[in-house]
Write a protein that holds these residues in place. Structure first.
Motif, PDB file in Angstrom:
ATOM      1  N   GLN A   1       0.918  -1.230   0.005  1.00 32.34           N
ATOM      2  CA  GLN A   1       0.132  -0.023   0.039  1.00 32.34           C
ATOM      3  C   GLN A   1       0.764   1.251   0.062  1.00 32.34           C
ATOM      4  O   GLN A   1       0.539   2.422  -0.565  1.00 32.34           O
ATOM      5  CB  GLN A   1      -0.874   0.032   1.225  1.00 32.34           C
ATOM      6  N   PHE A   2       1.758   1.166   0.664  1.00 33.75           N
ATOM      7  CA  PHE A   2       2.801   2.401   0.742  1.00 33.75           C
ATOM      8  C   PHE A   2       3.435   2.648  -0.659  1.00 33.75           C
ATOM      9  O   PHE A   2       3.485   3.869  -1.002  1.00 33.75           O
ATOM     10  CB  PHE A   2       4.105   2.105   1.562  1.00 33.75           C
ATOM     11  N   TYR A   3       4.000   1.913  -1.598  1.00 36.62           N
ATOM     12  CA  TYR A   3       4.607   2.091  -2.521  1.00 36.62           C
ATOM     13  C   TYR A   3       3.426   2.265  -3.622  1.00 36.62           C
ATOM     14  O   TYR A   3       3.608   2.962  -4.684  1.00 36.62           O
ATOM     15  CB  TYR A   3       5.593   0.932  -3.132  1.00 36.62           C
ATOM     16  N   ALA A   4       2.259   1.902  -3.571  1.00 35.87           N
ATOM     17  CA  ALA A   4       1.105   2.323  -4.287  1.00 35.87           C
ATOM     18  C   ALA A   4       0.699   3.664  -4.191  1.00 35.87           C
ATOM     19  O   ALA A   4      -0.303   4.189  -4.742  1.00 35.87           O
ATOM     20  CB  ALA A   4      -0.138   1.408  -4.086  1.00 35.87           C
ATOM     21  N   GLY A   5       1.312   4.558  -3.060  1.00 35.55           N
ATOM     22  CA  GLY A   5       0.905   5.489  -2.589  1.00 35.55           C
ATOM     23  C   GLY A   5      -0.406   5.787  -2.045  1.00 35.55           C
ATOM     24  O   GLY A   5      -1.137   6.751  -2.056  1.00 35.55           O
ATOM     25  N   ILE A   6      -1.124   4.700  -1.783  1.00 32.72           N
ATOM     26  CA  ILE A   6      -2.394   4.518  -1.003  1.00 32.72           C
ATOM     27  C   ILE A   6      -2.248   5.352   0.619  1.00 32.72           C
ATOM     28  O   ILE A   6      -3.131   6.108   1.096  1.00 32.72           O
ATOM     29  CB  ILE A   6      -3.148   3.257  -0.921  1.00 32.72           C
ATOM     30  N   GLY A   7      -1.084   5.002   1.211  1.00 35.00           N
ATOM     31  CA  GLY A   7      -0.982   5.457   2.771  1.00 35.00           C
ATOM     32  C   GLY A   7       0.180   4.343   3.274  1.00 35.00           C
ATOM     33  O   GLY A   7       0.580   3.582   2.880  1.00 35.00           O
ATOM     34  N   GLY A   8       0.331   5.160   4.465  1.00 36.32           N
ATOM     35  CA  GLY A   8       1.323   4.287   5.330  1.00 36.32           C
ATOM     36  C   GLY A   8       0.801   3.239   6.282  1.00 36.32           C
ATOM     37  O   GLY A   8      -0.149   2.712   5.657  1.00 36.32           O
ATOM     38  N   GLU A   9       1.044   3.119   7.243  1.00 33.70           N
ATOM     39  CA  GLU A   9       0.537   2.162   8.513  1.00 33.70           C
ATOM     40  C   GLU A   9      -0.823   2.383   8.328  1.00 33.70           C
ATOM     41  O   GLU A   9      -1.496   1.019   8.955  1.00 33.70           O
ATOM     42  CB  GLU A   9       1.304   2.234   9.425  1.00 33.70           C
ATOM     43  N   GLU A  10      -1.370   3.355   8.266  1.00 29.96           N
ATOM     44  CA  GLU A  10      -2.999   3.537   8.635  1.00 29.96           C
ATOM     45  C   GLU A  10      -3.699   2.835   7.915  1.00 29.96           C
ATOM     46  O   GLU A  10      -4.919   2.522   7.638  1.00 29.96           O
ATOM     47  CB  GLU A  10      -3.299   4.924   8.806  1.00 29.96           C
ATOM     48  N   LYS A  11      -2.861   2.489   6.536  1.00 33.07           N
ATOM     49  CA  LYS A  11      -3.450   1.681   5.299  1.00 33.07           C
ATOM     50  C   LYS A  11      -3.122   0.343   5.186  1.00 33.07           C
ATOM     51  O   LYS A  11      -3.387  -0.431   4.210  1.00 33.07           O
ATOM     52  CB  LYS A  11      -3.392   2.478   4.058  1.00 33.07           C
ATOM     53  N   ALA A  12      -2.225  -0.214   6.088  1.00 33.95           N
ATOM     54  CA  ALA A  12      -1.582  -1.476   5.996  1.00 33.95           C
ATOM     55  C   ALA A  12      -2.500  -2.533   6.068  1.00 33.95           C
ATOM     56  O   ALA A  12      -2.172  -3.913   5.771  1.00 33.95           O
ATOM     57  CB  ALA A  12      -0.562  -1.563   7.093  1.00 33.95           C
ATOM     58  N   ASP A  13      -3.529  -2.248   6.419  1.00 34.40           N
ATOM     59  CA  ASP A  13      -4.764  -3.296   6.406  1.00 34.40           C
ATOM     60  C   ASP A  13      -5.490  -3.428   5.298  1.00 34.40           C
ATOM     61  O   ASP A  13      -6.730  -4.069   5.106  1.00 34.40           O
ATOM     62  CB  ASP A  13      -5.575  -3.159   7.715  1.00 34.40           C
ATOM     63  N   ILE A  14      -5.281  -2.756   4.095  1.00 32.90           N
ATOM     64  CA  ILE A  14      -6.266  -2.699   2.935  1.00 32.90           C
ATOM     65  C   ILE A  14      -5.995  -4.127   2.199  1.00 32.90           C
ATOM     66  O   ILE A  14      -4.983  -4.715   2.124  1.00 32.90           O
ATOM     67  CB  ILE A  14      -5.908  -1.661   1.867  1.00 32.90           C
ATOM     68  N   LYS A  15      -7.270  -4.677   1.691  1.00 33.40           N
ATOM     69  CA  LYS A  15      -7.560  -5.861   1.088  1.00 33.40           C
ATOM     70  C   LYS A  15      -6.734  -5.785  -0.428  1.00 33.40           C
ATOM     71  O   LYS A  15      -6.513  -4.608  -0.885  1.00 33.40           O
ATOM     72  CB  LYS A  15      -8.853  -6.067   0.918  1.00 33.40           C
ATOM     73  N   PRO A  16      -6.502  -7.121  -0.987  1.00 24.40           N
ATOM     74  CA  PRO A  16      -5.799  -6.803  -2.373  1.00 24.40           C
ATOM     75  C   PRO A  16      -6.688  -6.419  -3.353  1.00 24.40           C
ATOM     76  O   PRO A  16      -7.818  -6.538  -3.267  1.00 24.40           O
ATOM     77  CB  PRO A  16      -5.317  -8.376  -2.395  1.00 24.40           C
ATOM     78  N   GLU A  17      -6.057  -5.646  -4.327  1.00 25.75           N
ATOM     79  CA  GLU A  17      -6.870  -5.276  -5.432  1.00 25.75           C
ATOM     80  C   GLU A  17      -5.666  -5.202  -6.745  1.00 25.75           C
ATOM     81  O   GLU A  17      -4.492  -5.550  -6.608  1.00 25.75           O
ATOM     82  CB  GLU A  17      -7.006  -3.611  -5.076  1.00 25.75           C
TER      83      GLU A  17
END
Lengths: 77, 370
Positions: free
Chosen positions: B33-49
């Motif tokens: 998620q970090f390298y995708a520019g979605i966010g840091g740790e607060e976004k580490a729980d996003i599901k795969p896309e």
């Protein structure tokens, strides 16, 4: 860190969420935790419930310290 | 006539573009998620896309492939989500990438990000096994993902931070192309990947006895020599003896989760820690948001900052102490941040404070990690 402590002979129990990493770093007694940002808690639960969950994991960890192991052991239950 | 000719030319151009597209190797890229520019740790729980084309560091890789290959799709998944749901996620991502009929799967580079490295290695191994498609990843040699998966997956060696991206991309892209084209892969030194522990028979000009004597002579002269058979590093530690009577045991808490008194008085770094802290908890019964927090980068600090017992269970151990279930909670706890902290540093920290544990008669340690 686990190894740096345990090589002295002091038993270590490792409470962690990602068990495969714990196995790789060489922990001998491993107790699985809940989630990476809150290994011993769960913000979705009430305070009282969360306390119980944490207690259960600590109980497991204390139990693990009383069990003689000869190889890496994951204490699931 | 002129019109007709230009049409022919245009058609030919279109055709060559078409052929070009067809002949390019199809690459699927995996990033977090970090390298995708979605966010840091607060976004580490996003599901795969999955997204069409390249995303983030995929751009540099895609450029390095020149006309030989292109990233047709990018899989993005949160690091925590991957590691906490590893089996389900692997299966889900396999289904996502199937329709793309790709030639090769590439994950990372993960540098020294532990959960990302594990995700990259695990996903590459899965793709190889389930889809029978070659896969390659890249990370720092101390990344736990490297230890776990380098045996199964070609893992390009990188530096320990994203600052080394520019160096990592050429080596990674070259190995991707070689594997996708089914070319012969050189030794780890030649192709820049971590040794997989595989030995191949090769012909040497000199017989073993000659080589051994040459090596011995070099050694006696104090010159540099390269062994032909490095010994594996056995670095397991013998388990400590079990505690016979917990009610008499002095138990210490240690954490790599970065729990510190509020304000982080010893300025323990949020990653790649250079020091550890020792804090007196002899009068502390509960860690609260007013008194403790985490210095750890790399995971969402919100939950630990709200209640640090979630990482370091002081409250429970105090209760156990009061109830007589354990002898005593040791007066200090030791803490550092585990992310990106070198194995060498962590080992040195532990060896240093363990001397104090021994001197103070600590019987056992509970170590918590995030």
């Amino acid at each position: 860190m686990v190894k740096g402590i345990e090589e002295s002979g002091i038993p270590v129990v490792h409470i962690c969420t990602v068990v495969p990493i714990s196995l790789t770093v060489g922990a001998n007694r491993i107790v699985p935790a809940i989630a990476i940002p809150h290994p011993l808690g769960d913000p979705n639960l009430s305070k009282a419930e969360e306390y119980k969950v944490r207690k259960r994991i600590v109980d497991k960890a204390l139990h693990a310290l009383t069990v003689e192991v000869t190889e890496q052991t994951v204490f699931e239950n | 006539m002129a019109t007709g000719n230009s049409e022919v030319v245009n058609n030919a151009k279109a055709l060559s573009i078409e052929v070009d597209k067809m002949s390019k190797l199809r690459v699927i890229h995996y990033i977090n998620q970090f390298y995708a520019g979605i966010g840091g740790e607060e976004k580490a729980d996003i599901k795969p896309e999955i997204r069409e084309g390249f995303v983030g560091p995929g751009m540099a890789l895609n450029t390095a492939f020149k006309d030989e290959a292109e990233i047709v799709a990018t899989v993005i998944c949160g690091d925590s989500y991957f590691n906490e749901n590893i089996d389900e996620v692997k299966a889900e991502i396999i289904e996502m990438i199937k329709p793309y009929n790709a030639d090769i799967f590439v994950a990372g580079p993960a540098f020294n990000a532990g959960r990302y490295g594990v995700a990259c290695g695990a996903m590459c191994k899965e793709v190889q096994e389930v889809l029978d498609m070659p896969a390659v990843t890249a990370m720092y040699e101390e990344n736990p993902g490297a230890d776990m998966y380098k045996k199964f997956v070609y893992t390009v060696a990188t530096g320990n931070s994203a600052a080394t991206m520019r160096k990592a991309v050429p080596a990674l892209s070259q190995l991707v192309l070689k594997l996708a084209k089914n070319e012969v892969i050189g030794t780890p030194e030649e192709d820049g990947y971590l040794a997989r522990g595989i030995r191949k028979n090769i012909f040497e000009e000199k017989i073993g006895a000659e080589r051994a004597v040459e090596m011995l002579v070099k050694k006696l002269k104090g010159e540099a020599f390269v062994t032909e058979y490095p010994m594996p590093a056995f670095d397991k530690v013998v388990p400590g003896k079990a505690i016979k009577d917990l009610s008499k045991a002095r138990i210490a808490l240690v954490t790599s989760g970065g729990v510190v008194p509020k304000g982080n008085p010893d300025r323990i770094a949020s990653s790649s820690a250079q020091n550890y802290g020792r804090y007196d908890i002899s009068t502390v019964h509960d860690l609260t948001s007013e008194t403790y927090e985490t210095a750890h980068g790399g995971y969402d600090p919100v939950y630990c900052n709200a209640d640090s017992d979630r990482v370091l269970p002081v409250d429970i151990l105090r209760e156990k102490e009061k109830a007589g279930e354990i002898g005593e909670l040791y007066k200090y706890f030791y803490t550092t941040t585990g992310n990106g902290t070198s194995v060498k540093n962590s080992l040195a920290f532990a060896r240093e404070f363990t001397k104090e544990l021994i001197a103070d008669g600590v019987d056992a340690v509970i170590l918590t990690s995030t």
